[in-house]
Design a protein around this motif. Structure first.
Motif, short mmCIF file in Angstrom:
data_model
loop_
_atom_site.label_atom_id
_atom_site.label_comp_id
_atom_site.label_asym_id
_atom_site.label_seq_id
_atom_site.Cartn_x
_atom_site.Cartn_y
_atom_site.Cartn_z
N TYR A 346 42.38 40.25 22.96
CA TYR A 346 42.84 41.61 23.22
C TYR A 346 42.32 42.48 22.08
CZ TYR A 346 46.13 40.07 26.84
OH TYR A 346 46.69 39.56 27.97
N THR A 347 41.23 43.18 22.32
CA THR A 347 40.67 43.99 21.25
C THR A 347 41.54 45.19 20.91
OG1 THR A 347 39.26 45.09 22.89
CG2 THR A 347 38.29 43.29 21.64
N LYS A 348 42.53 45.47 21.76
CA LYS A 348 43.49 46.52 21.40
C LYS A 348 44.31 46.09 20.19
CE LYS A 348 47.84 45.67 23.85
NZ LYS A 348 48.70 46.24 22.79
N CYS A 349 44.33 44.78 19.91
CA CYS A 349 45.04 44.26 18.75
C CYS A 349 44.12 44.19 17.53
CB CYS A 349 45.63 42.89 19.05
SG CYS A 349 47.00 42.95 20.20
N MET A 350 43.23 45.18 17.43
CA MET A 350 42.36 45.32 16.26
C MET A 350 42.24 46.80 15.93
SD MET A 350 39.35 42.55 17.16
CE MET A 350 38.62 42.65 15.52
N ARG A 351 42.16 47.08 14.66
CA ARG A 351 42.04 48.46 14.20
C ARG A 351 40.59 48.93 14.21
NH1 ARG A 351 46.01 48.39 8.82
NH2 ARG A 351 47.97 48.05 9.95
N ASP A 352 40.43 50.24 14.37
CA ASP A 352 39.12 50.89 14.18
C ASP A 352 38.01 50.22 14.98
OD1 ASP A 352 40.37 52.55 12.24
OD2 ASP A 352 40.08 50.99 10.72
N THR A 353 38.22 50.11 16.28
CA THR A 353 37.22 49.47 17.14
C THR A 353 36.32 50.46 17.86
OG1 THR A 353 38.80 49.41 18.98
CG2 THR A 353 38.72 47.47 17.53
N GLN A 354 36.64 51.74 17.76
CA GLN A 354 35.86 52.74 18.50
C GLN A 354 34.39 52.68 18.09
OE1 GLN A 354 37.42 56.69 18.26
NE2 GLN A 354 36.03 57.51 19.79
N GLY A 355 33.53 52.58 19.10
CA GLY A 355 32.10 52.56 18.86
C GLY A 355 31.54 51.20 18.50
N GLN A 356 32.41 50.19 18.41
CA GLN A 356 31.93 48.85 18.06
C GLN A 356 31.63 48.05 19.32
OE1 GLN A 356 34.55 46.89 15.27
NE2 GLN A 356 33.72 48.06 13.58
N ASP A 357 30.45 47.44 19.36
CA ASP A 357 30.09 46.64 20.51
C ASP A 357 30.63 45.21 20.37
OD1 ASP A 357 28.42 45.43 18.66
OD2 ASP A 357 26.58 46.30 19.48
N GLU A 358 30.33 44.37 21.35
CA GLU A 358 30.86 43.01 21.36
C GLU A 358 30.41 42.23 20.13
OE1 GLU A 358 30.17 39.20 24.20
OE2 GLU A 358 31.08 40.94 25.19
N ALA A 359 29.19 42.43 19.69
CA ALA A 359 28.69 41.71 18.52
C ALA A 359 29.45 42.10 17.26
CB ALA A 359 27.20 41.97 18.35
N ALA A 360 29.74 43.38 17.12
CA ALA A 360 30.48 43.84 15.94
C ALA A 360 31.90 43.31 15.94
CB ALA A 360 30.48 45.37 15.90
N LEU A 361 32.53 43.30 17.11
CA LEU A 361 33.88 42.76 17.22
C LEU A 361 33.89 41.25 16.96
CD1 LEU A 361 35.11 44.75 20.34
CD2 LEU A 361 35.79 45.12 17.97
N ALA A 362 32.87 40.56 17.45
CA ALA A 362 32.78 39.12 17.21
C ALA A 362 32.64 38.83 15.72
CB ALA A 362 31.61 38.53 17.98
N ALA A 363 31.90 39.65 15.01
CA ALA A 363 31.73 39.47 13.57
C ALA A 363 33.06 39.61 12.83
CB ALA A 363 30.71 40.47 13.03
N ARG A 364 33.97 40.38 13.41
CA ARG A 364 35.30 40.53 12.81
C ARG A 364 36.27 39.44 13.28
NH1 ARG A 364 37.11 46.54 14.03
NH2 ARG A 364 39.00 45.70 13.04
N GLY A 365 35.82 38.62 14.25
CA GLY A 365 36.64 37.50 14.68
C GLY A 365 37.11 37.53 16.10
N ALA A 366 36.86 38.60 16.85
CA ALA A 366 37.33 38.70 18.23
C ALA A 366 36.55 37.76 19.14
CB ALA A 366 37.21 40.13 18.73
N ASN A 367 37.25 36.98 19.93
CA ASN A 367 36.62 36.03 20.84
C ASN A 367 36.27 36.70 22.16
OD1 ASN A 367 35.69 33.41 21.49
ND2 ASN A 367 37.54 33.02 22.67
N SER A 368 35.24 36.18 22.83
CA SER A 368 34.82 36.69 24.12
C SER A 368 34.72 35.54 25.10
CB SER A 368 33.46 37.38 24.00
OG SER A 368 33.01 37.86 25.25
N SER A 369 35.28 35.72 26.30
CA SER A 369 35.26 34.66 27.31
C SER A 369 35.60 35.25 28.66
CB SER A 369 36.28 33.57 26.93
OG SER A 369 36.37 32.58 27.95
#
Length: 406
Positions: A346-369
């Motif tokens: 749930y990327t809503k459970c991360m701060r300051d995600t505006q403008g970040q793509d899947e790769a940037a979120l993954a680098a911060r630890g967010a999983n994709s599936s």
């Protein structure tokens, strides 16, 4: 009580905005509740309510009579329509209540292939929901097939009635003012989430019978719980009932072993006695006393299916746990115990995600599936410690209960 469930579900759960369309999904046996929800949605100002029904018997027929080469097929046209509806601003309302063991005796390869195909086509719609772009809510209806699984020793009508009463009770509908009760409950969950967000812990350690697991938390994670504001500005309660505060774990920072404390009902199969081992965030060993073939195939859905997308804390004294009922339904059982979820974060459970793509979120630890599957790991015998960036431990839960007041 049925009318009360519908009204609270629409007004407190979904909080339909004037002029908003509603996409409603439900089991065929939930028609009486569907009609009540539809009435309250229009009273609240909905412009259009569109309902899609599922029927256990027709679902089962596919696995009984479908040809071998057909199980990789999914209704992509419908999934695209759902996603387009959400992108256009429609709210999502779901009624759960299907038979939790519907597919238990069916070919696990067929179940896995069909599930994988459905997950693939439904991913765009699921991402809208997991990103919390629109307001959504899930409630439950007591159906004969579900009630028979929960209360197998009771006659059909008595089982259905008892399940309805349990749903009303744990959904906080039996008091004099359910709306006020939900407001008070949301306030408690918000205080707990605020405490955790202020503390900014780096990891959680779960310990108990069969469990010794450390869950690192994503960079810039955010705890949430109770009513939240969706991306469209509407305040809603996604799950009714709900007892959890939850956040995004780091997909590469989960280590150790963990054992399930309640069965997982997934795609009509009951998976019980789950024991897995994580290394560098990935499940490397897996066992289940029941349903292992289905679980193994789920874990092979994609690379992210073996990693965590959610960690949630629930006190053992929650109303659902106190009821003593194993609902065999994730909406309820996940709110009886602390839990983790395989798959999509749930990327809503991360701060300051505006403008970040899947790769940037993954680098911060967010999983994709393509999947997001909750299963329960908490009980009255499980402790949770919070670990800060310096490695200092703080008791967070003891014997399944919060170790501090907020």
């Amino acid at each position: 009580m049925l009318d009360r469930l519908a009204e609270v579900g629409v007004r407190t759960g979904l909080n339909v905005a004037p002029g908003q369309q509603v996409i409603l999904t439900a089991p065929l046996d939930a028609v009486p509740l569907v009609r009540k929800i539809t009435q309250h949605a229009y009273r609240a100002g909905a412009s259009l309510v569109t309902t899609f029904y599922a029927d256990d018997e027709t679902t089962l027929a596919r696995y009984q009579y479908g040809h071998e080469n057909t199980f990789d097929t999914a209704a992509g046209w419908l999934a695209k329509g759902m996603a387009e509806g959400f992108r256009s601003g429609a709210a999502r309302m779901a009624i759960t209540g299907g038979n939790p063991t519907l597919l238990a005796g069916q070919n696990p390869d067929h179940v896995s292939r069909a599930s994988r195909a459905a997950s693939a086509v439904n991913r765009p719609a699921m991402e809208i929901i997991t990103n919390f772009d629109v307001n959504w809510c899930i409630v439950a209806a007591a159906t004969p097939a579900w009630a028979a699984q929960v209360f197998p020793d009771l006659p059909r009508d008595e089982a259905v009635e008892k399940l309805w009463q349990a749903i009303f009770s744990v959904s906080r509908l039996t008091g004099a003012d359910p709306v006020a009760d939900w407001a008070a409950h949301n306030a408690v969950l918000h205080r707990r989430a605020a405490f955790l967000n202020t503390a900014r812990y780096a990891a959680l350690h779960f310990s108990g019978p069969g469990t010794d697991m450390t869950v690192g938390l994503a960079d810039g994670h955010e705890w949430a719980g109770g009513a939240e504001q969706a991306g469209n500005g509407v305040l809603c309660n996604p799950n009714m009932p709900t007892e959890e505060v939850f956040t995004t774990p780091h997909r590469l920072k989960v280590e150790g072993v963990v054992a399930s404390t309640k069965p997982l009902s997934y795609q009509g199969t009951l998976i019980d006695g789950i024991r897995v081992r994580f290394e560098a965030g990935r499940i490397v060993d897996v066992h289940a006393d029941r349903g292992q073939d289905v679980l193994a195939r789920v874990l092979d859905t994609d690379e992210g299916a073996r990693r965590l997308g959610e960690v949630a804390l629930v006190p053992h004294s929650s109303p659902i746990s106190r009821s003593g009922i194993l609902f065999q339904n994730t909406l309820f059982d996940e709110n009886a115990a602390s839990h983790i979820a395989l798959g999509q974060a749930y990327t809503k459970c991360m701060r300051d995600t505006q403008g970040q793509d899947e790769a940037a979120l993954a680098a911060r630890g967010a999983n994709s599936s393509m999947i997001h599957i909750d299963w329960m790991i908490g009980s009255g015998a499980v402790d949770v410690d919070a670990i800060d960036a310096a490695g200092t431990r703080t008791p967070l839960m003891r014997q399944g209960e919060w170790a501090n007041d907020v």
